[in-house]
Scaffold this motif. Structure first.
Motif, short mmCIF file in Angstrom:
data_model
loop_
_atom_site.label_atom_id
_atom_site.label_comp_id
_atom_site.label_asym_id
_atom_site.label_seq_id
_atom_site.Cartn_x
_atom_site.Cartn_y
_atom_site.Cartn_z
N SER A 134 0.36 -1.20 0.00
CA SER A 134 -0.18 -0.26 0.04
C SER A 134 1.04 1.70 -0.07
O SER A 134 0.93 2.51 -1.07
N GLN A 135 2.38 1.07 0.76
CA GLN A 135 3.12 2.51 0.92
C GLN A 135 2.85 2.70 -0.18
O GLN A 135 3.48 3.11 -1.39
N GLY A 138 1.37 4.09 -3.02
CA GLY A 138 0.84 4.95 -3.65
C GLY A 138 2.07 6.52 -3.36
O GLY A 138 2.15 7.44 -3.17
#
Length: 140
Positions: A134-135, A138
């Motif tokens: 997810s990081q 992003g």
């Protein structure tokens, strides 16, 4: 380490279908084997045990007599029973899991794969691997 897996026709067509329907759901797989247990597996994550096929086949084999003729008869009887049908379903699911992991190029375990595109290797904590993906997504 986050890696971008090469696209497959199956993944591309699934993504196109999801985009056309207006909904995109993250498909998440945790791929491992019995020597590399997973922790913190969230609900909805598909766990693929790469050695399940061998385990199920061994379970089927151990119940068979050593005589080939008797073994064939016992196998037919087992396959016609509810227990045999359940084992065959488990075997088919294990084979499908192996094929799916191979189709996206999983090369080490444990591996956490999201959308058949992103993978984190070597992290047994599935929640932590999902955070890393997810990081990284992003930052793109």
């Amino acid at each position: 380490m986050l890696k971008l897996l090469p696209p497959t026709w199956r993944a591309v067509s699934a993504l196109a279908l999801a985009l056309a329907s207006g909904t995109v759901h993250a498909e998440t797989w945790a791929v491992t084997d019995s020597a590399h247990p997973l922790t913190a597996v969230p609900a909805g994550v598909r766990v693929i045990q790469l050695d399940d096929q061998q385990r199920i086949e061994a379970q089927l084999s151990q119940k068979l007599p050593p005589n080939p003729h008797q073994a064939a008869l016992a196998a037919r009887q087992l396959m016609s029973s509810p227990a045999g049908a359940a084992l065959m379903q488990q075997l088919a699911a294990a084979q499908q899991g192996n094929a799916d992991a191979w189709s996206v190029g999983v090369s080490k375990v444990p591996a956490v794969v999201v959308d058949r595109r992103y993978v984190v290797y070597g992290q047994p904590d599935v929640t932590a691997a999902l955070r890393a993906i997810s990081q990284a997504r992003g930052q793109r």
